[in-house]
Write a protein that holds these residues in place. Structure first.
Motif, PDB file in Angstrom:
ATOM      1  N   UNK A  95     -30.588 -26.317  -1.326  1.00 15.72           N
ATOM      2  CA  UNK A  95     -31.307 -25.170  -1.599  1.00 15.72           C
ATOM      3  C   UNK A  95     -32.814 -26.405  -1.631  1.00 15.72           C
ATOM      4  N   UNK A  96     -33.816 -25.828  -1.358  1.00 11.61           N
ATOM      5  CA  UNK A  96     -34.779 -25.724  -0.260  1.00 11.61           C
ATOM      6  C   UNK A  96     -35.822 -25.985  -1.891  1.00 11.61           C
ATOM      7  N   UNK A  97     -36.885 -27.458  -2.135  1.00 13.60           N
ATOM      8  CA  UNK A  97     -37.582 -27.855  -2.793  1.00 13.60           C
ATOM      9  C   UNK A  97     -38.572 -26.460  -3.508  1.00 13.60           C
ATOM     10  N   UNK A  98     -39.114 -25.841  -2.185  1.00 10.30           N
ATOM     11  CA  UNK A  98     -39.922 -24.757  -2.669  1.00 10.30           C
ATOM     12  C   UNK A  98     -39.097 -23.433  -2.975  1.00 10.30           C
ATOM     13  N   UNK A  99     -37.376 -23.677  -3.878  1.00 14.71           N
ATOM     14  CA  UNK A  99     -37.047 -22.324  -4.296  1.00 14.71           C
ATOM     15  C   UNK A  99     -36.291 -23.368  -5.177  1.00 14.71           C
ATOM     16  N   UNK A 100     -36.719 -24.044  -5.580  1.00  9.49           N
ATOM     17  CA  UNK A 100     -36.077 -24.775  -6.751  1.00  9.49           C
ATOM     18  C   UNK A 100     -35.364 -25.075  -6.669  1.00  9.49           C
ATOM     19  N   UNK A 101     -34.564 -25.991  -5.081  1.00 11.02           N
ATOM     20  CA  UNK A 101     -33.098 -26.843  -5.129  1.00 11.02           C
ATOM     21  C   UNK A 101     -33.687 -27.915  -5.007  1.00 11.02           C
ATOM     22  N   UNK A 102     -32.918 -28.707  -4.016  1.00 10.42           N
ATOM     23  CA  UNK A 102     -33.207 -30.770  -4.702  1.00 10.42           C
ATOM     24  C   UNK A 102     -32.945 -30.827  -2.906  1.00 10.42           C
ATOM     25  N   UNK A 103     -33.129 -29.866  -2.390  1.00  6.78           N
ATOM     26  CA  UNK A 103     -33.776 -29.785  -0.103  1.00  6.78           C
ATOM     27  C   UNK A 103     -32.799 -31.148   0.415  1.00  6.78           C
ATOM     28  N   UNK A 104     -31.655 -31.093   0.383  1.00  8.26           N
ATOM     29  CA  UNK A 104     -30.784 -32.040   0.622  1.00  8.26           C
ATOM     30  C   UNK A 104     -30.324 -31.381   1.439  1.00  8.26           C
ATOM     31  N   UNK A 105     -30.422 -30.282   2.155  1.00 10.90           N
ATOM     32  CA  UNK A 105     -30.362 -29.337   3.283  1.00 10.90           C
ATOM     33  C   UNK A 105     -31.674 -30.508   4.570  1.00 10.90           C
ATOM     34  N   UNK A 106     -32.288 -30.479   4.270  1.00 12.95           N
ATOM     35  CA  UNK A 106     -33.479 -30.487   5.049  1.00 12.95           C
ATOM     36  C   UNK A 106     -33.010 -32.315   4.984  1.00 12.95           C
ATOM     37  N   UNK A 107     -32.575 -33.205   3.885  1.00 12.07           N
ATOM     38  CA  UNK A 107     -32.716 -34.780   4.121  1.00 12.07           C
ATOM     39  C   UNK A 107     -31.214 -34.843   5.286  1.00 12.07           C
ATOM     40  N   UNK A 108     -30.200 -33.938   5.183  1.00 14.84           N
ATOM     41  CA  UNK A 108     -28.797 -34.060   5.855  1.00 14.84           C
ATOM     42  C   UNK A 108     -28.955 -34.254   7.348  1.00 14.84           C
ATOM     43  N   UNK A 109     -30.265 -32.935   7.497  1.00 13.01           N
ATOM     44  CA  UNK A 109     -30.728 -32.372   9.460  1.00 13.01           C
ATOM     45  C   UNK A 109     -30.996 -34.303   9.620  1.00 13.01           C
ATOM     46  N   UNK A 110     -32.343 -34.466   9.026  1.00 14.33           N
ATOM     47  CA  UNK A 110     -32.960 -35.537   8.959  1.00 14.33           C
ATOM     48  C   UNK A 110     -31.765 -36.927   9.429  1.00 14.33           C
ATOM     49  N   UNK A 111     -30.846 -37.021   8.124  1.00 16.52           N
ATOM     50  CA  UNK A 111     -30.388 -38.180   8.720  1.00 16.52           C
ATOM     51  C   UNK A 111     -29.448 -38.221  10.153  1.00 16.52           C
ATOM     52  N   UNK A 112     -28.706 -36.835   9.646  1.00 19.81           N
ATOM     53  CA  UNK A 112     -28.111 -36.409  11.028  1.00 19.81           C
ATOM     54  C   UNK A 112     -29.170 -37.042  12.348  1.00 19.81           C
ATOM     55  N   UNK A 113     -30.756 -36.519  12.585  1.00 15.70           N
ATOM     56  CA  UNK A 113     -31.445 -37.042  13.877  1.00 15.70           C
ATOM     57  C   UNK A 113     -31.301 -38.169  14.536  1.00 15.70           C
ATOM     58  N   UNK A 114     -31.436 -39.293  12.891  1.00 24.95           N
ATOM     59  CA  UNK A 114     -31.858 -40.555  12.660  1.00 24.95           C
ATOM     60  C   UNK A 114     -30.284 -41.327  13.549  1.00 24.95           C
ATOM     61  N   UNK A 115     -29.687 -41.282  12.945  1.00 23.46           N
ATOM     62  CA  UNK A 115     -27.850 -41.636  13.005  1.00 23.46           C
ATOM     63  C   UNK A 115     -27.507 -41.281  14.712  1.00 23.46           C
ATOM     64  N   UNK A 116     -28.101 -39.997  14.836  1.00 22.35           N
ATOM     65  CA  UNK A 116     -27.312 -39.338  16.312  1.00 22.35           C
ATOM     66  C   UNK A 116     -28.191 -40.383  17.486  1.00 22.35           C
ATOM     67  N   UNK A 117     -29.219 -40.177  16.460  1.00 20.67           N
ATOM     68  CA  UNK A 117     -30.459 -41.283  17.487  1.00 20.67           C
ATOM     69  C   UNK A 117     -29.770 -42.794  17.986  1.00 20.67           C
TER      70      UNK A 117
END
Length: 294
Positions: A74-96
């Motif tokens: 869940x996103x940090x705005x909704x009280x979560x840890x925001x790992x979905x955004x982190x996963x997307x960032x890691x995927x973009x960096x790793x694939x690039x």
């Protein structure tokens, strides 16, 4: 009376190492699978069940929960840890990183394995000599240079650093495979009217697919799990954090339950495990290629 049958040395060694092999396999399975299994079990437990029985290797149906993963993703705005955004960032960096590294490593490996130039035999050693310098020695100069270029807090800058780290070893890995491809194949392609570029694209790359897969997966794992440069470049930009930085944030948080931390660890691990199993056959062929020089 018949004489007792005696084992020859070869028979004894065959039986001994046959039994020993299974002990070694069992030991390796335990030390690799058991920690991941325990981490997975902790990630689907509520914190009160963990406190009551922290050593349990099984989760009863009444205690099973996926709320930890919901909290992690869940996103940090909704009280979560925001790992979905982190996963997307890691995927973009790793694939690039994988794409850019292979684009640079393929022609480099082909040149080292096929073209004759002064010092071509020493080039491979020079590529690996890059790793004689520890990452901590290069971190500060790279940060200063990229800060002046305006890339110190961006995923683009981080991907460029990863490419610089992975290109040398990628060239070395690909070169060891390309030298096993016979010259006669390229000569036949040349007789059919293929230029050198066409030969590489239509002949060499399809034959080198196992090595490309192995190298790409290796580069992906480096970029996915790397922490030092990610911390140095992205510490001031939380919206650009990769999953390794997010996991470090969880581990340092006193108020974060350990079950949520384990869920974050599973989320970090699962993509690499799935990629490994999906490409297992090509990965095995790529890693063992070039071992037989006969």
């Amino acid at each position: 009376m018949t004489p007792k049958a005696t084992l020859t040395r070869a028979q004894f060694e065959e039986k001994f190492f046959g039994v020993l092999r299974w002990f070694v396999i069992a030991f390796l399975v335990v030390i690799t699978v058991l920690p991941f299994y325990y981490m997975l079990m902790l990630s689907v437990k509520p914190i009160d069940a963990l406190l009551l029985d922290p050593g349990s290797l099984w989760v009863p149906a009444k205690d099973f929960t996926l709320s930890t993963y919901h909290d992690v993703l869940k996103s940090t705005d909704d009280g979560g840890q925001g790992f979905l955004k982190f996963l997307l960032n890691s995927a973009l960096v790793s694939l690039a990183t994988v794409v850019l590294t292979l684009l640079a490593a393929v022609p480099g490996a082909y040149a080292v394995s096929r073209l004759k130039f002064f010092g071509h035999r020493q080039v491979s050693a020079l590529f690996l000599a890059v790793y004689l310098f520890p990452s901590t020695l290069l971190a500060v100069p790279l940060f200063v240079v990229f800060a002046k270029m305006g890339l110190s807090s961006s995923l683009i800058g981080l991907a460029i650093v990863y490419v610089a780290q992975t290109v040398p070893v990628s060239i070395y890995m690909l070169k060891n495979y390309l030298v096993t491809i016979p010259y006669s194949i390229e000569e036949a392609a040349a007789l059919d009217g293929c230029s050198r570029l066409q030969t590489v694209r239509k002949v060499i790359l399809p034959l080198a697919l196992p090595s490309l897969m192995a190298t790409g997966l290796y580069v992906f794992m480096i970029a996915w799990n790397e922490f030092l440069f990610a911390l140095l470049f992205l510490a001031a930009a939380p919206d650009q954090w990769t999953v390794s930085l997010g996991l470090a944030q969880l581990s340092n948080g006193i108020e974060v339950p350990k079950t949520v931390l384990m869920a974050g660890s599973v989320v970090l691990t699962i993509p690499v495990v799935l990629l490994f199993f999906a490409a297992e056959r090509l990965l095995t062929e790529g890693l063992t290629s070039g071992a037989d020089k006969s």
